[in-house]
Write a protein that holds these residues in place. Structure first.
Motif, PDB file in Angstrom:
ATOM      1  N   MET A   1       6.549   1.315   3.709  1.00 19.35           N
ATOM      2  CA  MET A   1       6.866   2.504   4.495  1.00 19.35           C
ATOM      3  C   MET A   1       7.323   3.651   3.598  1.00 19.35           C
ATOM      4  O   MET A   1       7.842   3.426   2.505  1.00 19.35           O
ATOM      5  N   PRO A   2       7.164   4.894   4.060  1.00 18.52           N
ATOM      6  CA  PRO A   2       7.857   5.991   3.379  1.00 18.52           C
ATOM      7  C   PRO A   2       9.367   5.763   3.487  1.00 18.52           C
ATOM      8  O   PRO A   2       9.833   5.165   4.462  1.00 18.52           O
ATOM      9  N   THR A   3      10.105   6.245   2.525  1.00 15.30           N
ATOM     10  CA  THR A   3      11.565   6.096   2.585  1.00 15.30           C
ATOM     11  C   THR A   3      12.129   6.700   3.858  1.00 15.30           C
ATOM     12  O   THR A   3      13.113   6.203   4.421  1.00 15.30           O
ATOM     13  N   ALA A   4      11.495   7.758   4.360  1.00 11.23           N
ATOM     14  CA  ALA A   4      11.983   8.462   5.545  1.00 11.23           C
ATOM     15  C   ALA A   4      11.579   7.799   6.866  1.00 11.23           C
ATOM     16  O   ALA A   4      11.914   8.304   7.926  1.00 11.23           O
ATOM     17  N   GLN A   5      10.873   6.677   6.801  1.00 12.80           N
ATOM     18  CA  GLN A   5      10.419   6.010   8.022  1.00 12.80           C
ATOM     19  C   GLN A   5      10.907   4.569   8.023  1.00 12.80           C
ATOM     20  O   GLN A   5      10.523   3.766   7.166  1.00 12.80           O
ATOM     21  N   ALA A   6      11.746   4.213   9.004  1.00 10.99           N
ATOM     22  CA  ALA A   6      12.273   2.847   9.086  1.00 10.99           C
ATOM     23  C   ALA A   6      11.397   1.941   9.936  1.00 10.99           C
ATOM     24  O   ALA A   6      11.382   0.732   9.751  1.00 10.99           O
ATOM     25  N   SER A   7      10.700   2.535  10.910  1.00 11.40           N
ATOM     26  CA  SER A   7       9.851   1.749  11.815  1.00 11.40           C
ATOM     27  C   SER A   7       8.799   2.695  12.400  1.00 11.40           C
ATOM     28  O   SER A   7       8.686   3.854  11.978  1.00 11.40           O
ATOM     29  N   ALA A   8       8.070   2.203  13.371  1.00  8.71           N
ATOM     30  CA  ALA A   8       7.048   3.058  14.001  1.00  8.71           C
ATOM     31  C   ALA A   8       7.663   4.257  14.707  1.00  8.71           C
ATOM     32  O   ALA A   8       7.016   5.292  14.878  1.00  8.71           O
ATOM     33  N   VAL A   9       8.946   4.145  15.099  1.00 11.86           N
ATOM     34  CA  VAL A   9       9.550   5.216  15.910  1.00 11.86           C
ATOM     35  C   VAL A   9      10.829   5.809  15.315  1.00 11.86           C
ATOM     36  O   VAL A   9      11.337   6.801  15.847  1.00 11.86           O
ATOM     37  N   TYR A  10      11.358   5.226  14.251  1.00  7.67           N
ATOM     38  CA  TYR A  10      12.599   5.748  13.656  1.00  7.67           C
ATOM     39  C   TYR A  10      12.292   6.459  12.341  1.00  7.67           C
ATOM     40  O   TYR A  10      11.754   5.869  11.408  1.00  7.67           O
ATOM     41  N   TRP A  11      12.659   7.761  12.312  1.00  8.57           N
ATOM     42  CA  TRP A  11      12.354   8.620  11.182  1.00  8.57           C
ATOM     43  C   TRP A  11      13.587   9.401  10.739  1.00  8.57           C
ATOM     44  O   TRP A  11      14.499   9.619  11.526  1.00  8.57           O
ATOM     45  N   ASN A  12      13.564   9.841   9.498  1.00  4.58           N
ATOM     46  CA  ASN A  12      14.561  10.791   8.998  1.00  4.58           C
ATOM     47  C   ASN A  12      13.803  12.039   8.576  1.00  4.58           C
ATOM     48  O   ASN A  12      13.428  12.208   7.424  1.00  4.58           O
ATOM     49  N   LYS A  13      13.565  12.906   9.545  1.00  3.95           N
ATOM     50  CA  LYS A  13      12.779  14.118   9.300  1.00  3.95           C
ATOM     51  C   LYS A  13      13.706  15.327   9.161  1.00  3.95           C
ATOM     52  O   LYS A  13      14.698  15.445   9.880  1.00  3.95           O
TER      53      LYS A  13
END
Length: 253
Positions: A239-251
């Motif tokens: 995953m990208p570091t900014a993406q923990a799952s299909a729905v959790y992001w750090n944008k």
């Protein structure tokens, strides 16, 4: 020792990046795709840059007779495939189930599931015969989780996840490795295809964070293919570091 990798969907994105890294590391290549001009151009580039042999095969993985015809042209040397990368796949549309397009569904099922099966069914016996080989299946975080409006695409990638496990079991007595690579957000043509050519809409998917690149995934694919004979990565999620799952992001807005 001559090594051969076969890569489906090699005309862009992860497939093209994988072709380059395998070629860089001395593999001769069978590259496949539907877009003949792109495929031929890539073949010539790989030959010039890496001094390897390249066999481009133009066919649609959704069409069994085309896949059969392509495999039939392989001579004894080209049949010695060490790595099969089942990369061809796509997502079309992002609608709730009650609004989904029948044609979109058919295309995703035929490409992501049946296409993978067709190619594997025709190449794996060559590996079984030699008691050697490695099949790498490109899955997705969508094969691990289900998200809103992802319905059929998620279903096809869950199928890939299950088929990967089944291949690992069925091919175990024949000394054949099987690996699933499951990426999160990768900026390739994926979203452009999903949104049917709407480039602006596709760009918005990756706003506010740094997505993975095709090269990131290709590097991972080559890594699992280059491990010692006694080591097999069954399943890997990246995953990208900014993406923990299909729905959790750090944008960042």
């Amino acid at each position: 020792m001559r090594k051969i990798a076969m890569i489906t969907g090699a005309t862009s994105g992860i497939g093209e990046a994988s072709a380059n890294i395998f070629a860089k590391n001395g593999y001769h290549l069978i590259i496949t795709g539907r877009r003949e001009e792109r495929l031929q151009k890539l073949a010539e580039q790989l030959k010039v840059d890496y001094k390897i042999d390249v066999l481009p095969l133009v066919f649609d993985v959704r069409k069994l007779e085309e896949v059969k015809a392509a495999v039939e042209v392989l001579n004894d040397d080209w049949k010695q495939i060490d790595v099969l990368l089942n990369n061809a796949g796509l997502s079309i549309g992002l609608e709730p189930i009650q609004q989904g397009g029948f044609e979109d569904w058919e295309t995703m099922i035929d490409t992501n599931v049946k296409g993978l099966l067709y190619v594997t069914r025709l190449i794996s016996p060559l590996m079984v015969q030699r008691k050697s080989g490695h099949i790498i299946n490109l899955g997705s975080i969508a094969g691990k989780e289900t998200y809103a409006n992802g319905n059929v695409y998620c279903a096809t990638k869950h199928a890939v996840d299950s088929l990967n496990k089944a291949m690992r079991i069925d091919l175990l007595p024949h000394n054949i490795k099987v690996t699933a690579i499951n990426p999160g957000a990768v900026e390739t043509e994926f979203s452009i295809v999903r949104f049917k050519g709407d480039v602006e809409k596709a760009k918005n998917v990756y706003k506010g964070f740094e997505p993975l690149t095709a090269t990131d995934i290709a590097d991972t694919i080559y890594y699992v293919a280059s491990l010692p004979p006694h080591v097999n990565i069954n399943d890997l999620t990246i995953m990208p570091t900014a993406q923990a799952s299909a729905v959790y992001w750090n944008k960042v807005s």
